[in-house]
Design a protein around this motif. Structure first.
Motif, PDB file in Angstrom:
ATOM      1  N   ALA A  85       0.889  -1.191   0.046  1.00  0.00           N
ATOM      2  CA  ALA A  85       0.047   0.143   0.083  1.00  0.00           C
ATOM      3  C   ALA A  85       0.653   1.392   0.070  1.00  0.00           C
ATOM      4  CB  ALA A  85      -0.892   0.024   1.264  1.00  0.00           C
ATOM      5  N   ALA A  86       1.885   1.102   0.954  1.00  0.00           N
ATOM      6  CA  ALA A  86       2.781   2.325   0.867  1.00  0.00           C
ATOM      7  C   ALA A  86       3.341   2.600  -0.459  1.00  0.00           C
ATOM      8  CB  ALA A  86       3.746   2.146   2.039  1.00  0.00           C
ATOM      9  N   SER A  87       3.865   1.454  -1.110  1.00  0.00           N
ATOM     10  CA  SER A  87       4.644   1.981  -2.453  1.00  0.00           C
ATOM     11  C   SER A  87       3.740   2.034  -3.316  1.00  0.00           C
ATOM     12  CB  SER A  87       5.603   0.757  -2.704  1.00  0.00           C
ATOM     13  OG  SER A  87       4.834  -0.561  -2.679  1.00  0.00           O
ATOM     14  N   GLY A  88       2.734   1.634  -3.424  1.00  0.00           N
ATOM     15  CA  GLY A  88       1.633   1.904  -4.547  1.00  0.00           C
ATOM     16  C   GLY A  88       1.145   3.288  -4.408  1.00  0.00           C
ATOM     17  N   ALA A  89       0.796   3.938  -2.996  1.00  0.00           N
ATOM     18  CA  ALA A  89       0.500   5.246  -2.844  1.00  0.00           C
ATOM     19  C   ALA A  89       1.693   6.159  -3.447  1.00  0.00           C
ATOM     20  CB  ALA A  89       0.358   5.504  -1.473  1.00  0.00           C
ATOM     21  N   LEU A  90       2.981   5.911  -2.992  1.00  0.00           N
ATOM     22  CA  LEU A  90       3.908   6.675  -3.523  1.00  0.00           C
ATOM     23  C   LEU A  90       3.996   6.549  -5.182  1.00  0.00           C
ATOM     24  CD1 LEU A  90       6.458   8.376  -2.854  1.00  0.00           C
ATOM     25  CD2 LEU A  90       7.622   6.277  -2.789  1.00  0.00           C
ATOM     26  N   GLY A  91       3.820   5.523  -5.518  1.00  0.00           N
ATOM     27  CA  GLY A  91       4.047   5.361  -7.184  1.00  0.00           C
ATOM     28  C   GLY A  91       2.822   6.336  -7.591  1.00  0.00           C
ATOM     29  N   GLY A  92       1.722   6.350  -7.139  1.00  0.00           N
ATOM     30  CA  GLY A  92       0.392   6.850  -7.742  1.00  0.00           C
ATOM     31  C   GLY A  92       0.610   8.404  -7.559  1.00  0.00           C
ATOM     32  N   LYS A  93       1.178   8.919  -6.548  1.00  0.00           N
ATOM     33  CA  LYS A  93       1.436  10.329  -6.204  1.00  0.00           C
ATOM     34  C   LYS A  93       2.559  10.933  -7.338  1.00  0.00           C
ATOM     35  CE  LYS A  93       2.224  13.597  -2.659  1.00  0.00           C
ATOM     36  NZ  LYS A  93       1.148  14.565  -3.239  1.00  0.00           N
TER      37      LYS A  93
END
Length: 174
Positions: A85-93
């Motif tokens: 979730a953390a890496s996905g959110a960072l990638g999405g941002k």
């Protein structure tokens, strides 16, 4: 090639109402959008973007799913979910789909405080039917990448000055 249109409205509610109308036209296959963003300039002069797709949230959900699956392989599903979730959110941002955010904020800075605007990135459209449906919505065309003739037709439609192709007598008959 896509066309960009920026229309200013007196309020955020009016801009959102027109965006919903355009999305309805997309469901009818009259227009194909790449992006539709409502912008608002608040009383302090800050510009807020209201995008259709939130890449940060989408990335977090996708990352959590993949993190959970990988976590099950290593017998640590909760750790995998959190890291995913953390890496996905960072990638999405860090990802920007559609219209460039910096461009929209710069263009929307011309709005008066309290006003709203609608950015449309149009892939293709059936111009005559779309313009007829948008007739008289109000607003002001601020910028477009349309050619001169198409831009003039859009300005006329928004102002409610499009001449209908039907005869008044024919329109009143059953």
């Amino acid at each position: 090639m896509s066309d960009l249109v920026f229309i200013a409205f007196p309020s955020e509610q009016k801009a959102e109402e027109v965006r919903q109308k355009v999305l309805g036209l997309q469901r009818e296959y009259l227009i194909e959008l790449e992006d539709a963003v409502v912008v608002v300039k608040d009383e302090n002069g800050r510009v807020k973007l209201n995008q259709l797709l939130n890449p940060t949230a989408t990335g977090a959900v996708s990352g959590a799913l993949w993190g959970t699956l990988i976590g099950f392989i290593f017998l640590m599903p909760l750790v995998g979910t959190a890291l995913g979730a953390a890496s996905g959110a960072l990638g999405g941002k860090l990802t920007d789909y559609g219209i460039n955010d910096a461009f929209m904020k710069d263009a929307a800075s011309a709005l008066q405080p309290g006003m709203g605007g609608l950015f449309l990135l149009i892939r293709k459209m059936t111009a005559d039917k779309v313009l007829a449906d948008l007739e008289g919505i109000g607003g002001t065309v601020v910028r477009t990448s349309l050619d001169g003739k198409a831009e003039a037709a859009l300005r006329e439609a928004i102002a409610g000055q499009v001449a209908s192709g039907t005869d008044d007598k024919a329109a009143t008959q059953p």
